[in-house]
Design a protein around this motif. Structure first.
Motif, PDB file in Angstrom:
ATOM      1  N   GLN A  35       3.873   7.067  16.051  1.00  0.00           N
ATOM      2  CA  GLN A  35       2.765   7.361  14.907  1.00  0.00           C
ATOM      3  C   GLN A  35       1.005   6.416  15.705  1.00  0.00           C
ATOM      4  N   GLN A  36       1.325   5.000  15.952  1.00  0.00           N
ATOM      5  CA  GLN A  36       0.601   3.952  17.056  1.00  0.00           C
ATOM      6  C   GLN A  36       0.166   4.721  18.064  1.00  0.00           C
ATOM      7  N   LYS A  37       1.504   4.966  18.961  1.00  0.00           N
ATOM      8  CA  LYS A  37       1.247   5.008  19.881  1.00  0.00           C
ATOM      9  C   LYS A  37       1.014   6.068  20.844  1.00  0.00           C
ATOM     10  N   HIS A  74      11.059   1.177  13.527  1.00  0.00           N
ATOM     11  CA  HIS A  74      10.064   1.488  14.209  1.00  0.00           C
ATOM     12  C   HIS A  74      10.205   2.538  15.147  1.00  0.00           C
ATOM     13  N   GLY A 111       0.529   8.998  18.158  1.00  0.00           N
ATOM     14  CA  GLY A 111      -0.447   9.683  17.493  1.00  0.00           C
ATOM     15  C   GLY A 111       0.582  11.094  16.408  1.00  0.00           C
ATOM     16  N   HIS A 135       6.553   4.169  13.634  1.00  0.00           N
ATOM     17  CA  HIS A 135       5.391   3.212  13.952  1.00  0.00           C
ATOM     18  C   HIS A 135       5.472   3.626  15.653  1.00  0.00           C
ATOM     19  N   TYR A 136       6.303   3.939  16.645  1.00  0.00           N
ATOM     20  CA  TYR A 136       6.161   4.022  17.825  1.00  0.00           C
ATOM     21  C   TYR A 136       5.621   4.725  18.211  1.00  0.00           C
ATOM     22  N   THR A 145       3.753  12.669  13.721  1.00  0.00           N
ATOM     23  CA  THR A 145       4.087  12.277  12.683  1.00  0.00           C
ATOM     24  C   THR A 145       5.646  12.263  12.256  1.00  0.00           C
TER      25      THR A 145
END
Length: 399
Positions: free
Chosen positions: A156-158, A150, A160, A153-154, A162
């Motif tokens: 990376q997705q929110k 999580h 950008g 994911h947060y 790594t």
């Protein structure tokens, strides 16, 4: 109604509701588990008492010989391995699981909300202006894997970004793992924000940072989970952490088990409990700056916060003029080195006021103030409150 009938009814009632015998397969070696036990205790105190069986037990332990002759009514367990799962299955009594591993999916489970914890950690670190992130976890535990997933994911997705990862080596010695951590830390881009799966791992990270020559929080800001107050405040620097609501988790698990022991069918779902708050301590008390002179000056100021520090002392450590250092600080932090010294020392004073019973003269002496009165004037100018009023409002609160 005769006395005989009255006594007979009371005896029948006593027979109908005998004391329940409950086994707790929960370790006492970490803050999370102790919080669960506190919640269970709270439930028992406000309901019909149970006879509790709590043996010597570690999280990965498989020796349950202390339960060989146990004939009980229910179990509250952190089922973290297959051996414990099989033993619980064999006992075949009402059970509530308190582990995210979910090795017995037919049981109801109470667990902290790992996604929220990961998001809070990511938001806390990103609020520091950091652009690099890492996660340090233990693949042997599902809750650790979930938090890492999580967190990544947060970000990376929110955002950008790594996320770099370090996974615990189960077969390595403590020292070997610290050296592997140190090598990993040296290779990471800096400054970086690191989430550790829980406080014990975070404390190991702090040790590895010392081995690697990585400064905390200037080069690596570290946050753990569980808010183990003793461990967090014994760490150097004191460790920021996310506080899960383990007392609520333990209380709910005990409530569910009570209903199951009374014959009620409870659905085998997972009850997710939200965490309480983020506790900010010095391990993440940083604003990311790329200027190496400003970063070095901030580190020097924090290392000497207990002294009567002046900007001239910083300039003896940083090969710049006062004007140049002021300019760099304003560009990076929008405040001068003098203002940074005041802010660091005032935050330290706030902690001492809220977490100790030291008198103002003692605190003044510890912080290098020659006169407690001057310290009081500076504190009121910074906070708008006198030291006494601040202590009254914040006593016992960790800052």
């Amino acid at each position: 109604m005769s006395n005989f009938t009255s006594v007979h009814i009371r005896r029948e009632a006593a027979i109908e509701k005998p004391q329940k015998h409950v086994a707790l397969l929960i370790e006492t070696s970490n803050e999370y588990a102790r919080g669960l036990l506190a919640g269970i205790k709270s439930y028992i105190r406000t309901h019909r008492p149970w006879s509790i069986y709590l043996g010597e037990h570690s999280r990965l332990g498989t020796d349950l010989s202390w339960l060989n002759n146990w004939r009980g009514d229910g179990i509250l367990a952190r089922i973290e391995n297959k051996e414990i799962a099989e033993y619980v299955r064999m006992l075949n009594v009402p059970t509530v699981d308190l582990s995210a591993s979910r090795l017995l999916e037919y049981l109801p489970c109470v667990e902290t909300h790992n996604e929220t914890i990961a998001i809070w950690a990511a938001e806390h670190l990103s609020s520091r202006g950091l652009k690099h992130y890492a996660y340090c976890g233990d693949p042997g535990f599902r809750w650790s894997v979930e938090r890492g997933k999580h967190f990544e994911h947060y970000l990376q997705q929110k955002k950008g970004y790594t996320v770099h990862t370090f996974q615990h080596e189960s077969k390595s010695t403590v020292m070997d793992e610290r050296l592997l951590m140190a090598e990993w830390l040296q290779q990471l881009p800096k400054p970086i924000g690191i989430m550790a799966c829980y406080d014990i791992t975070a404390q190991s990270l702090l040790e590895a940072c010392r081995l690697a020559g990585v400064t905390v929080p200037e080069q690596a800001a570290i946050i753990g989970v569980d808010n183990d107050d003793l461990l967090c405040n014994l760490s150097s620097p004191p460790l920021s952490s996310i506080q899960p609501d383990t007392v609520k988790s333990g209380y709910l698990a005990a409530s569910l088990l009570d209903r199951m022991m009374s014959g009620e069918t409870i659905a085998p779902q997972t009850y997710l409990i939200e965490p309480v708050k983020v506790i900010t301590r010095m391990s993440t008390d940083v604003i990311a700056v790329e200027d190496p002179y400003v970063s070095s000056a901030i580190q020097f100021i924090r290392e000497h916060a207990y002294e009567d520090l002046k900007v001239e002392d910083v300039l003896r450590h940083i090969p710049l003029s006062r004007r140049s250092l002021d300019h760099r600080f304003m560009n990076a932090l929008d405040r001068t080195p003098h203002e940074e010294i005041i802010q660091v020392r005032m935050k330290l004073l706030m902690r001492l006021l809220s977490e100790t019973d030291w008198t103002l003269p003692v605190i003044a002496e510890r912080l290098g103030y020659k006169h407690p009165e001057y310290m009081g004037v500076a504190f009121k100018k910074f906070t708008g409150m006198s030291p006494g009023a601040f202590r009254e409002h914040h006593k016992g609160i960790t800052l």
